[in-house]
Design an enzyme around this catalytic site. Structure first.
Site, mmCIF file in Angstrom:
data_model
loop_
_atom_site.group_PDB
_atom_site.id
_atom_site.type_symbol
_atom_site.label_atom_id
_atom_site.label_comp_id
_atom_site.label_asym_id
_atom_site.label_seq_id
_atom_site.Cartn_x
_atom_site.Cartn_y
_atom_site.Cartn_z
ATOM 1 N N HIS A 78 0.834 -1.200 0.000
ATOM 2 C CA HIS A 78 0.000 0.000 0.000
ATOM 3 C C HIS A 78 0.877 1.261 0.000
ATOM 4 O O HIS A 78 0.523 2.260 -0.628
ATOM 5 C CB HIS A 78 -0.935 -0.015 1.202
ATOM 6 N N ASP A 133 -12.797 -4.059 2.630
ATOM 7 C CA ASP A 133 -11.586 -4.768 2.222
ATOM 8 C C ASP A 133 -11.553 -6.132 2.895
ATOM 9 O O ASP A 133 -11.839 -6.247 4.091
ATOM 10 C CB ASP A 133 -10.319 -3.990 2.579
ATOM 11 N N GLU A 162 -18.716 -9.366 -1.839
ATOM 12 C CA GLU A 162 -19.786 -10.331 -2.081
ATOM 13 C C GLU A 162 -20.477 -10.761 -0.787
ATOM 14 O O GLU A 162 -21.592 -11.302 -0.826
ATOM 15 C CB GLU A 162 -19.222 -11.573 -2.788
ATOM 16 N N GLU A 176 -9.969 1.559 -6.594
ATOM 17 C CA GLU A 176 -8.761 1.484 -7.414
ATOM 18 C C GLU A 176 -8.658 0.026 -7.840
ATOM 19 O O GLU A 176 -7.927 -0.760 -7.256
ATOM 20 C CB GLU A 176 -7.547 1.939 -6.603
ATOM 21 N N GLU A 185 -5.889 -8.035 -12.162
ATOM 22 C CA GLU A 185 -6.241 -8.447 -10.807
ATOM 23 C C GLU A 185 -7.693 -8.908 -10.670
ATOM 24 O O GLU A 185 -8.121 -9.311 -9.589
ATOM 25 C CB GLU A 185 -5.964 -7.310 -9.824
#
Length: 243
Positions: A78, A133, A162, A176, A185
């Site tokens: 990150h 996340d 999900e 992003e 990805e």
């Protein structure tokens, strides 16, 4: 505030850590969701209506997914992305350019990482931001949110898009999601899932479109090093052939 997926529901990444400890420290203040609940009163005069279908079956979390989430658990990757000033400042500029669509609205940040885009949205006046996340970086994101006194605006959800529950429609999705060659990805599917579950008709997705330019090239030296090499490895033909 940090909120895990609904109690009793495994998001596919909730496995023990090497030291035997839990995925998330239990001293965090949780806001537990419920798959059966249809609405929630936020105390701001309105009731948030749940958009996602209660009987839907999310796709299983594969070993590949778990490895992918784990690769984003540490702050180093990150740091590398945030230090890309062109990338980060372009996102901030886009958020501020669309401030009229964000101020006073509900935002979901898909793959929030350390939460920097969520914080930009809060600075743009968002009423509420759901920072989602599935990796352990969500714990760090929650600390960043608290350190910036934004816990009343940003809700960190630790889980896959999900699986997590958001009990209201959202006005904006930000993420992003682009990887190498744009789609590497495979996060685009998660953006589409978030759109179908929560985004209001006419809602904003940032970014919402992209252009991929491709051109054939030839690179004999690279081909020789990577392909021709295997045709004679110390006198052994080791070339992989696919039939």
């Amino acid at each position: 505030m940090l909120r895990p997926p609904s109690q009793g529901y495994n998001n596919g990444y909730n496995y023990p850590q090497p030291n035997g400890g839990p995925l998330i420290q239990r001293d965090h203040k949780f806001r537990k969701g419920s798959r059966g609940r249809r609405s929630r009163d936020y105390g701001d005069g309105g009731t948030a209506t749940r958009v996602s279908a209660p009987d839907r079956d999310p796709p299983p979390c594969t070993d590949f997914d778990m490895a992918y989430f784990h690769s984003y658990s540490h702050v180093g990757i990150h740091e590398e992305m945030i230090k890309d000033r062109v990338r980060t400042e372009t996102y901030r500029a886009a958020i501020m350019q669309h401030q009229n669509y964000i101020a006073g609205k509900v935002v979901v940040d898909v793959g929030c990482g350390t939460g920097i885009l969520s914080i930009f949205c809060a600075q743009a006046g968002a009423k509420r931001v759901y920072a989602v996340d599935a990796s352990d970086i969500a714990v760090q994101a929650n600390e960043v949110v608290k350190a910036n006194n934004l816990a009343d605006t940003i809700i960190v959800l630790h889980g896959r898009v999900e699986d997590v529950e958001i009990d209201e429609a959202v006005d904006v999705i930000i993420s992003e999601w682009m990887g190498y060659m744009l789609l590497y990805e495979s996060m685009l599917g998660s953006i589409i899932t978030a759109r179908d579950r929560w985004l209001k008709p006419g809602g904003l997705i940032l970014p919402s479109n992209a252009t991929l330019y491709m051109a054939p090239i030839t690179h004999p030296d690279r081909y020789s090093e990577s392909i021709e090499f295997w045709r004679n490895v110390y006198g052994i033909d080791s070339e992989y052939k696919s039939y």
